[in-house]
Design a protein around this motif. Structure first.
Motif, PDB file in Angstrom:
ATOM      1  N   HIS A   1       0.830  -1.205   0.000  1.00  0.00           N
ATOM      2  CA  HIS A   1       0.000   0.000   0.000  1.00  0.00           C
ATOM      3  C   HIS A   1       0.871   1.263   0.000  1.00  0.00           C
ATOM      4  N   PHE A   2       1.926   1.239   0.795  1.00  0.00           N
ATOM      5  CA  PHE A   2       2.828   2.388   0.864  1.00  0.00           C
ATOM      6  C   PHE A   2       3.674   2.530  -0.390  1.00  0.00           C
ATOM      7  N   LEU A   3       4.056   1.399  -0.993  1.00  0.00           N
ATOM      8  CA  LEU A   3       4.902   1.455  -2.186  1.00  0.00           C
ATOM      9  C   LEU A   3       4.198   2.173  -3.343  1.00  0.00           C
ATOM     10  N   SER A   4       2.859   2.113  -3.416  1.00  0.00           N
ATOM     11  CA  SER A   4       2.098   2.716  -4.521  1.00  0.00           C
ATOM     12  C   SER A   4       1.835   4.200  -4.312  1.00  0.00           C
TER      13      SER A   4
ATOM     14  N   THR B   1       7.265  13.194   4.959  1.00  0.00           N
ATOM     15  CA  THR B   1       8.414  12.792   5.785  1.00  0.00           C
ATOM     16  C   THR B   1       7.976  12.102   7.066  1.00  0.00           C
ATOM     17  N   GLN B   2       6.968  12.643   7.743  1.00  0.00           N
ATOM     18  CA  GLN B   2       6.535  12.099   9.026  1.00  0.00           C
ATOM     19  C   GLN B   2       5.979  10.685   8.875  1.00  0.00           C
ATOM     20  N   VAL B   3       5.078  10.519   7.890  1.00  0.00           N
ATOM     21  CA  VAL B   3       4.485   9.197   7.661  1.00  0.00           C
ATOM     22  C   VAL B   3       5.556   8.201   7.255  1.00  0.00           C
ATOM     23  N   SER B   4       6.483   8.626   6.391  1.00  0.00           N
ATOM     24  CA  SER B   4       7.537   7.726   5.920  1.00  0.00           C
ATOM     25  C   SER B   4       8.440   7.285   7.078  1.00  0.00           C
ATOM     26  N   THR B   5       8.767   8.216   8.000  1.00  0.00           N
ATOM     27  CA  THR B   5       9.639   7.889   9.137  1.00  0.00           C
ATOM     28  C   THR B   5       8.984   6.871  10.061  1.00  0.00           C
ATOM     29  N   ILE B   6       7.722   7.090  10.399  1.00  0.00           N
ATOM     30  CA  ILE B   6       7.025   6.167  11.303  1.00  0.00           C
ATOM     31  C   ILE B   6       6.800   4.823  10.616  1.00  0.00           C
ATOM     32  N   LYS B   7       6.528   4.856   9.306  1.00  0.00           N
ATOM     33  CA  LYS B   7       6.358   3.597   8.560  1.00  0.00           C
ATOM     34  C   LYS B   7       7.638   2.769   8.611  1.00  0.00           C
TER      35      LYS B   7
ATOM     36  N   GLN C   1      -0.654   5.079  15.228  1.00  0.00           N
ATOM     37  CA  GLN C   1      -0.152   6.396  14.851  1.00  0.00           C
ATOM     38  C   GLN C   1       0.023   6.504  13.342  1.00  0.00           C
ATOM     39  N   VAL C   2       0.628   5.485  12.736  1.00  0.00           N
ATOM     40  CA  VAL C   2       0.802   5.494  11.271  1.00  0.00           C
ATOM     41  C   VAL C   2      -0.544   5.524  10.564  1.00  0.00           C
ATOM     42  N   SER C   3      -1.496   4.793  11.085  1.00  0.00           N
ATOM     43  CA  SER C   3      -2.834   4.770  10.471  1.00  0.00           C
ATOM     44  C   SER C   3      -3.466   6.154  10.470  1.00  0.00           C
ATOM     45  N   LEU C   4      -3.370   6.849  11.624  1.00  0.00           N
ATOM     46  CA  LEU C   4      -3.954   8.198  11.708  1.00  0.00           C
ATOM     47  C   LEU C   4      -3.258   9.175  10.763  1.00  0.00           C
ATOM     48  N   LEU C   5      -1.904   9.115  10.775  1.00  0.00           N
ATOM     49  CA  LEU C   5      -1.157  10.014   9.884  1.00  0.00           C
ATOM     50  C   LEU C   5      -1.428   9.695   8.416  1.00  0.00           C
TER      51      LEU C   5
END
Length: 393
Positions: free
Chosen positions: A106-109, A114-120, A163-167
Motif C-alpha cells: 500500500h505504501f509502495l504505490s 516525511t513524518q508518515v515515511s519515518t514512522i512507517k 499512529q501510522v494509520s492516523l497520519l
C-alpha cells in the motif's frame, strides 16, 4: 431619385454567400460540440479518479485496522500462552506477516510525506526486529523472558500502527481534498473556455453576418448599376434586352398578345444645343419618370433604349391597349410642359411613338417586333411628329 426595378426579372441569388454563412456556423458548432464532449470526458475522468481516491482511503483505513487487530491477537496469544496451541500461534503469525506485506505494498504505490515515511520505516523495523524473538519463543515456549520482551514490543507496535494509520488517513484526506480542488479548477477553467468560445462565436458570427449583409448590399448596388441608366434612373438597354427576350418567350408559351412602344423625343438635338447637355439630361430624366409613372401593371416595363429614345414592353396588351397607353404618355408629357424654344412642333417637349403589337409565333424572330416598332416610329416622325403610329405582326 427613385430607382425602379422590373418584377419580371428575378435577382440573382448569392449562393456563394449563403454557403459561407452556413459553413462558418457549422465549424463553430462542431468546435463547440468538441469542447462539450471533451468537458464531459473530463468530468467522467474526474469522477473515476475521485472514486479511486475514496476507495484507496477506505481500503487504507481497513488494512491498518486489520493489521492492528492481528497484532493484538498475536499479543493475546502470547499473554495466554498456556492455552495457546503452537499451530494456532504459527497461523496467527503468518496472518500478521501477510497484513504487514499488504501494508508495505500500500505504501509502495504512494508518495509519503516525511513524518508518515519515518514512522512507517520504524514500524517495519520493529516488526523485523520481532521476528528473531518470535522464532526463539516458538523453539522455547517456556522462556518467559523472551515472551515478556515480545509482548512489550507488540504493545509498542500496536501504538505505532495506530499512529501510522492516523497520519496516513490525514495525508490521504489531504491528497483527496487537493485533487478535488484541482478538479474544481479544471471544471471552472473549462466552463470559462466554453463561455468565452460561445461569446467569441457570437461576436465573429455577428461580424460575419454584418459583412455578408454589406457584401450583399454591394452586390445589389453593382447589379443595380449594371441594369439602371445613370441619367434617367430607369432600366437601361442591357436590362431591356433581357426582359424583352423573357417576355417574348412567355407570351409565346401563353399565346398572348405582346405590345412594344418605341418613343423618341422630338427635336432633342436642338434642345441640347440651346439649353446645354446638363439641361438635356434633366429633360430626359423628367420624361423617363413621366413614362414610368404611366406603367400600371407590375409586368409593364419601361427602359431607356439609347440617346433620346425610350422603349416600353406591355405584356398581355393588344394594339388598342397599346395605343391607349401611348395617348396617356403623351397627355402626361403635355401636362409636364417642358419648355422647348427650338422645337418646330410645339413650344414644349413632345415625343413620337411607334407601336408594334401581336402574338409571338415560333417562325417569328423577337427582333422583328422591334424593327416594326422602329418603322412605325419613323412613320410618326414623317407624319409631323408628336403622334403615334402602329402596326401588327
Amino acid at each position: 431619385m427613385t430607382v425602379h426595378h422590373h418584377s419580371g426579372v428575378p435577382a440573382r441569388q448569392p449562393w456563394a454567400t449563403r454557403g459561407q454563412l452556413i459553413f462558418f456556423p457549422s465549424i463553430m458548432l462542431l468546435l463547440l460540440i468538441g469542447i462539450l464532449v471533451g468537458g464531459q470526458s473530463l468530468r467522467q475522468q474526474i469522477q473515476t479518479q475521485d472514486k479511486s481516491l475514496e476507495l484507496n482511503l477506505v481500503r487504507g483505513v481497513h488494512d491498518f485496522n486489520q493489521l492492528q487487530r492481528e497484532v493484538n491477537r498475536l499479543r493475546l496469544q502470547l499473554v495466554h500462552s498456556h492455552s495457546t496451541n503452537t499451530k494456532d500461534f504459527t497461523l496467527q503469525l503468518k496472518i500478521t506477516q501477510s497484513r504487514f506485506t499488504i501494508i508495505q505494498r500500500h505504501f509502495l504505490s504512494r508518495s509519503l510525506d516525511t513524518q508518515v515515511s519515518t514512522i512507517k520505516d520504524h514500524l517495519v523495523r520493529s516488526w523485523l526486529s520481532l521476528k528473531p524473538d518470535l522464532k526463539q519463543w516458538q523453539q522455547e515456549p517456556t522462556n518467559t523472558k523472551v515472551q515478556s520482551r515480545i509482548i512489550d514490543q507488540l504493545e509498542k507496535l500496536e501504538l505505532d500502527i495506530n499512529q501510522v494509520s492516523l497520519l496516513n488517513q490525514r495525508q490521504q484526506w489531504q491528497e483527496y481534498q487537493s485533487r478535488i480542488q484541482r478538479h474544481s479548477h479544471s471544471l471552472q477553467l473549462l466552463s470559462i473556455i466554453t463561455i468565452l468560445f460561445c461569446g467569441f462565436t457570437l461576436l465573429v458570427g455577428y461580424s460575419l453576418v454584418q459583412f455578408m449583409r454589406t457584401r450583399q448590399h454591394l452586390l445589389e448596388t453593382v447589379e443595380q448599376l449594371a441594369t439602371i441608366d445613370d441619367v434617367t434612373q430607369i432600366a437601361n438597354r442591357r436590362h431591356f434586352n433581357a426582359v424583352f427576350i423573357q417576355e417574348w418567350e412567355r407570351m409565346l408559351r401563353e399565346q398572348s398578345c405582346l405590345s412594344l412602344l418605341l418613343c423618341d423625343v422630338d427635336c432633342f438635338k436642338a434642345y441640347n444645343d440651346h439649353y446645354g447637355h446638363q439641361a438635356g439630361d434633366s429633360c430626359l430624366f423628367q420624361i423617363a419618370q413621366t413614362i414610368h409613372s404611366c406603367m400600371r401593371r407590375p409586368s409593364d416595363f419601361a427602359a431607356r433604349y439609347g440617346g433620346e429614345e425610350f422603349v416600353i414592353i406591355l405584356p398581355h396588351t393588344q394594339l388598342s391597349g397599346a395605343q391607349a397607353q401611348a395617348s396617356v404618355i403623351q397627355e402626361n408629357l403635355q401636362k409636364l410642359a417642358l419648355a422647348h424654344a427650338e422645337s418646330i412642333i410645339s413650344d414644349y417637349v413632345t415625343i413620337s411613338i411607334g407601336i408594334a403589337s401581336g402574338i409571338p409565333q415560333l417562325e417569328l424572330d423577337s427582333h422583328q417586333i422591334i424593327e416594326q416598332a422602329d418603322k412605325a416610329l419613323y412613320q410618326a416622325k414623317a407624319q409631323g411628329r408628336n403622334r403615334s403610329c402602329s402596326s401588327e405582326f
